[in-house]
Every structure is written in C-alpha cells, then in structure tokens.
Design a protein around this motif. Structure first.
Motif, mmCIF file in Angstrom:
data_model
loop_
_atom_site.group_PDB
_atom_site.id
_atom_site.type_symbol
_atom_site.label_atom_id
_atom_site.label_comp_id
_atom_site.label_asym_id
_atom_site.label_seq_id
_atom_site.Cartn_x
_atom_site.Cartn_y
_atom_site.Cartn_z
ATOM 1 N N LEU A 164 0.836 -1.188 0.000
ATOM 2 C CA LEU A 164 0.000 0.000 0.000
ATOM 3 C C LEU A 164 0.879 1.249 0.000
ATOM 4 C CD1 LEU A 164 -2.705 -1.138 2.579
ATOM 5 C CD2 LEU A 164 -2.808 -1.273 0.080
ATOM 6 N N THR A 165 0.277 2.399 -0.206
ATOM 7 C CA THR A 165 1.052 3.632 -0.283
ATOM 8 C C THR A 165 0.811 4.513 0.942
ATOM 9 O OG1 THR A 165 -0.725 4.701 -1.531
ATOM 10 C CG2 THR A 165 1.020 3.641 -2.787
ATOM 11 N N GLY A 166 1.775 5.412 1.191
ATOM 12 C CA GLY A 166 1.627 6.401 2.265
ATOM 13 C C GLY A 166 1.495 5.771 3.637
ATOM 14 N N ASP A 167 0.614 6.348 4.445
ATOM 15 C CA ASP A 167 0.425 5.889 5.819
ATOM 16 C C ASP A 167 -0.207 4.509 5.905
ATOM 17 O OD1 ASP A 167 1.474 8.292 6.639
ATOM 18 O OD2 ASP A 167 -0.483 9.244 6.959
ATOM 19 N N LYS A 168 -0.795 4.053 4.830
ATOM 20 C CA LYS A 168 -1.446 2.743 4.839
ATOM 21 C C LYS A 168 -0.439 1.595 4.784
ATOM 22 C CE LYS A 168 -5.653 4.426 2.570
ATOM 23 N NZ LYS A 168 -6.530 4.299 1.365
ATOM 24 N N ARG A 169 0.759 1.894 4.295
ATOM 25 C CA ARG A 169 1.771 0.843 4.147
ATOM 26 C C ARG A 169 2.302 0.436 5.522
ATOM 27 N NH1 ARG A 169 6.465 1.438 -0.206
ATOM 28 N NH2 ARG A 169 4.640 1.012 -1.504
ATOM 29 N N LYS A 170 2.342 -0.856 5.762
ATOM 30 C CA LYS A 170 2.844 -1.383 7.032
ATOM 31 C C LYS A 170 3.782 -2.553 6.754
ATOM 32 C CE LYS A 170 -1.306 -0.137 9.667
ATOM 33 N NZ LYS A 170 -2.435 -0.644 10.501
ATOM 34 N N TRP A 171 4.810 -2.660 7.601
ATOM 35 C CA TRP A 171 5.768 -3.753 7.469
ATOM 36 C C TRP A 171 5.706 -4.627 8.725
ATOM 37 C CZ3 TRP A 171 8.958 -4.803 3.294
ATOM 38 C CH2 TRP A 171 8.882 -3.871 2.255
ATOM 39 N N PRO A 172 5.665 -5.923 8.554
ATOM 40 C CA PRO A 172 5.539 -6.818 9.706
ATOM 41 C C PRO A 172 6.860 -7.017 10.432
ATOM 42 C CG PRO A 172 5.738 -8.104 7.706
ATOM 43 C CD PRO A 172 5.700 -6.662 7.267
ATOM 44 N N ASP A 173 6.780 -7.333 11.707
ATOM 45 C CA ASP A 173 7.968 -7.727 12.464
ATOM 46 C C ASP A 173 8.415 -9.117 12.016
ATOM 47 O OD1 ASP A 173 7.912 -5.377 13.937
ATOM 48 O OD2 ASP A 173 6.618 -6.254 15.491
ATOM 49 N N ALA A 174 9.680 -9.417 12.276
ATOM 50 C CA ALA A 174 10.235 -10.705 11.864
ATOM 51 C C ALA A 174 9.490 -11.872 12.493
ATOM 52 C CB ALA A 174 11.722 -10.765 12.218
ATOM 53 N N ASP A 175 9.013 -11.704 13.733
ATOM 54 C CA ASP A 175 8.333 -12.822 14.384
ATOM 55 C C ASP A 175 6.986 -13.118 13.719
ATOM 56 O OD1 ASP A 175 7.171 -10.476 15.274
ATOM 57 O OD2 ASP A 175 7.104 -11.048 17.386
ATOM 58 N N VAL A 176 6.324 -12.081 13.178
ATOM 59 C CA VAL A 176 5.065 -12.295 12.445
ATOM 60 C C VAL A 176 5.334 -13.084 11.165
ATOM 61 C CG1 VAL A 176 3.201 -11.139 11.182
ATOM 62 C CG2 VAL A 176 3.996 -10.223 13.387
ATOM 63 N N VAL A 177 6.399 -12.724 10.474
ATOM 64 C CA VAL A 177 6.762 -13.420 9.240
ATOM 65 C C VAL A 177 7.141 -14.866 9.541
ATOM 66 C CG1 VAL A 177 8.296 -13.419 7.245
ATOM 67 C CG2 VAL A 177 7.542 -11.252 8.236
ATOM 68 N N ALA A 178 7.950 -15.051 10.577
ATOM 69 C CA ALA A 178 8.375 -16.412 10.942
ATOM 70 C C ALA A 178 7.177 -17.272 11.337
ATOM 71 C CB ALA A 178 9.393 -16.351 12.075
ATOM 72 N N ALA A 179 6.233 -16.696 12.071
ATOM 73 C CA ALA A 179 5.038 -17.450 12.478
ATOM 74 C C ALA A 179 4.241 -17.892 11.249
ATOM 75 C CB ALA A 179 4.170 -16.596 13.398
ATOM 76 N N TYR A 180 4.152 -17.031 10.259
ATOM 77 C CA TYR A 180 3.449 -17.406 9.027
ATOM 78 C C TYR A 180 4.180 -18.553 8.325
ATOM 79 C CZ TYR A 180 1.960 -17.230 4.164
ATOM 80 O OH TYR A 180 1.511 -17.580 2.913
ATOM 81 N N LEU A 181 5.501 -18.431 8.191
ATOM 82 C CA LEU A 181 6.266 -19.468 7.504
ATOM 83 C C LEU A 181 6.229 -20.787 8.266
ATOM 84 C CD1 LEU A 181 9.305 -17.333 6.310
ATOM 85 C CD2 LEU A 181 7.446 -18.225 4.896
ATOM 86 N N ASP A 182 6.182 -20.708 9.592
ATOM 87 C CA ASP A 182 6.082 -21.928 10.408
ATOM 88 C C ASP A 182 4.828 -22.730 10.062
ATOM 89 O OD1 ASP A 182 8.434 -21.485 11.783
ATOM 90 O OD2 ASP A 182 7.460 -20.570 13.528
#
Length: 393
Positions: A164-182
C-alpha cells in the motif's frame, strides 16, 4: 466522391501520426485484454511498471520509449502497456511479481508466464533492445513459477499491506513473518517465496534460505534470489554500522564472499557497493572515497549514475578536502562523457565545496542551461549559483 476524399484524408492523417510517433505504441485496453491480445497474436507482453514519483521512469519515458529503433523492435515483438504500480491492478501485479524497484520492465511470454524482469534505467537504447532480445530467449527466461491466471494465490494480509502507499503501508515484524512461515507446509510455494523474499524472517529462516539457495534459484530465478541474498547481507551491514561494529561488518563481508555468485568484475563491484554502504553509514569518508577510487579502477566510468550517487553523498556529508577533490576529478570524467544535468550539477557543487568558485560558477551555469533545455527543475542549481556568487561579493 466526397466520402472517398474524407476517407483518403483520414488515412493520410493517420499515417502522418504514425510517422510522428516512431516509438513504442502502447496498448490502451485493460490487463485482461492485453494478455489475450498477446496470446492470440503469439507476441510477448511488455509492461512498463512505473510510479508517478520515479525520476528514472520519467527519463525512460522521455529517452527510451520514443526512440525509433526501440519502437520498431518492441512494436514488432510485443504488446506493450504502461501501468502505474501504485494504483489499481498495478498494485496486484506488484504483489504477484514481487516488484519493489522502479523503473521495472516485466516481460511475459505469450502463454502468460513471466519471462524476465529488467530493473532500472539503461541509457544505452541498443543495450536495452538486447535486454529484450535476451528476455525472448527461452534459455535465458525465468522458470515458469506460479499460476499466471491467478493474481492473488493467497497472499497473507501483512504481505498485501506492505504494497500500500503512504500511511497505509505497514511492514511486519520478523516474528510475524516467521510465524506465518512456520505454518506453511510448502516453503517453496509462490506465496511462501513471496513472503520470504520480501521480509526479514529471523535467523531460522535466514539459515533455511542460505542452505537452500540453489533450490530457490531454480524455483524463482537466480536474479531475484541473489537480490534477496544481497538484501540479507545489507541488513547485517546496516546492523553493524549502527554500533560501528567492525567485526560484525567483516562477518557480513565474509558471508558475501562465501555466497555471492559469479566472479570477476561484477562480483567485485557488488562487494565494493556493500563496503561503501558501511562506510557511508559510519561516516568513514576517507575509506568511502578510497572505495570509489577502486570502483573506477575496476570498471572505469561505465556506471555514471553510481559514481554520481557516491560523489553527491560525499559532497553532502564530507568536509575532507582530499576526498572531495578526488570525487570532483571523477565527476569531471563523467561529465566529459555524459554531460547530463544531474551530473553537471554534482560537479559544480563539488567544485564550489573545494573552493574552486570560478569554475563552479561556469559549470553551474552550464548545468542550469542543460537542465532547462531538458525540461528539468533547476531551482536547486540556481540556489547553488547564488551561493557561489554571494561568497565572492
């Protein structure tokens, strides 16, 4: 008779219009229609992925797309589209094909699979045509990966939010990404790779990625996997720079030495780029200047944009007169080869900061004239010229 004259005049005007626009003719239908036209015509699909704010996208639009040779080649072999990748379907395509830098040209095979990504602006139009020829060579194309008919194969919400653009864009923490990959049964699926390629997923998945480099290269193509590898090393360099941890920096460079593919000049250029990132972040301008010298010795002045970027950083950040003088000498070579506005502006600024005010005045005037002729915004150079002349009053 009157109708015949009208039709003849219309055909003549249409022909004149085509001659007046010898460059790329862009398709005006939607994405679905373009894909269908490419498939039915047995043509490749050329997609200019751009954004409104991208400077080099505008340069490419001005210098590359109207070129008669580029137009003749592309119009013969491709259905062509221009799509803003921060709006509408462009966002979906950016997610699907993992586009994060601009300009990017996406080349699709007639069957809809992605054949190649051409990232960045190439000022040599003949070389750009060769890149397109390479994209049409089956031996050089990306592996057929994912379903081209499904733009969203099930991307997680945090992945979508990062596009997303501007203020709507968000980046996840590494633990959120790792939990998804798990939770993924297949770490080699399109969605799992998209997530792993885009985000930091922590040490566990760093190790997994490094252990499986060859498999991921065969899956998604070497260029994209090596971009991820470079990003991973860059993150380590950035972390080392935050605390000026020289040992951690050397460990990151060892990682680069172990895993970066290739050999020769291209590999050395990549290593030098990583070194300079650390020197810039730690403010070690002498070593950054020395690395610029090494880069020029290695590859000459073929990469004008990179040299200019380094020289501009030194102008803005360093007060070391020896370093600045060396950067100015390199920029003199650049402007002698390619006297573009941006490069002339950098050279004038370096001359001013090294006390060569008369020369700085002359080159700033030349930069302003060149910029105006090219339709550039030259107000910063005009401010520099005023500063130069104020200092001499």
């Amino acid at each position: 008779m009157q109708l015949r004259r009208i039709l003849t005049l219309a055909l003549l005007l249409a022909a004149a219009g085509l001659r007046a626009q010898p460059g790329i003719r862009f398709f005006t239908g939607d994405w679905s229609a373009a894909r269908s036209a490419a498939k039915q015509g047995g043509k490749y699909l050329f997609v200019d992925a751009y954004t409104d704010w991208c400077y080099w996208c505008k340069v490419m639009e001005k210098n590359t797309f109207p070129d008669p040779e580029v137009g003749a080649f592309v119009n013969q072999h491709f259905i062509s589209m221009r799509i803003d990748f921060e709006k509408g379907i462009g966002v979906d395509l950016g997610m699907k094909y993992r586009v994060s830098g601009y300009p990017t040209i996406l080349v699709f095979r007639p069957d809809g699979y992605l054949a190649a990504r051409i990232v960045g602006y190439n000022e040599d139009n003949s070389a750009f045509i060769q890149q397109l020829r390479d994209a049409m060579d089956p031996a050089r194309q990306l592996p057929a990966f994912g379903d081209p008919g499904k733009l969203d194969p099930g991307f997680p919400d945090f992945y979508k939010q990062s596009f997303l653009t501007g203020d709507k864009r968000k980046w996840p923490d590494a633990d959120v990404v790792a939990a998804y990959l798990d939770q993924q049964k297949d770490l080699y699926s399109e969605t799992a790779w998209a997530v792993l390629a885009r985000f930091n997923a922590g040490e566990k998945y760093e190790k997994h990625f490094l252990d499986q480099l060859d498999r991921y290269r065969k899956l998604a193509g070497a260029a994209e996997v090596d971009d991820k590898l470079t990003s991973l090393i860059g993150q380590r360099i950035s972390k080392a720079a935050q605390t000026k941890d020289e040992a951690a920096f050397r460990q990151a460079m060892q990682l680069a030495s172990t895993y970066l593919p290739g050999e020769g000049k291209a590999r050395e250029q990549s290593m030098l780029g990583m070194e300079m990132e650390y020197y810039e972040r730690t403010g070690d301008w002498k070593r950054m200047g020395a690395s610029l010298d090494k880069l020029v010795r290695l590859s000459g002045y073929e990469n004008h944009s990179q040299i200019n970027g380094i020289a501009w950083t030194l102008y803005k950040q360093s007060d070391d007169q020896d370093v600045l003088a060396a950067a100015a000498a390199h920029m003199l070579e650049v402007v002698s080869i390619t006297p573009d506005y941006m490069y002339l502006d950098t050279y004038a600024a370096l001359l001013f900061k090294t006390g060569r005010t008369d020369e700085a005045d002359q080159w700033a005037v030349r930069a302003i004239e060149t910029g105006k002729a090219a339709g550039e915004d030259v107000k910063d150079t005009e401010a520099l010229l005023e500063q130069i002349r104020s200092g001499r009053r």
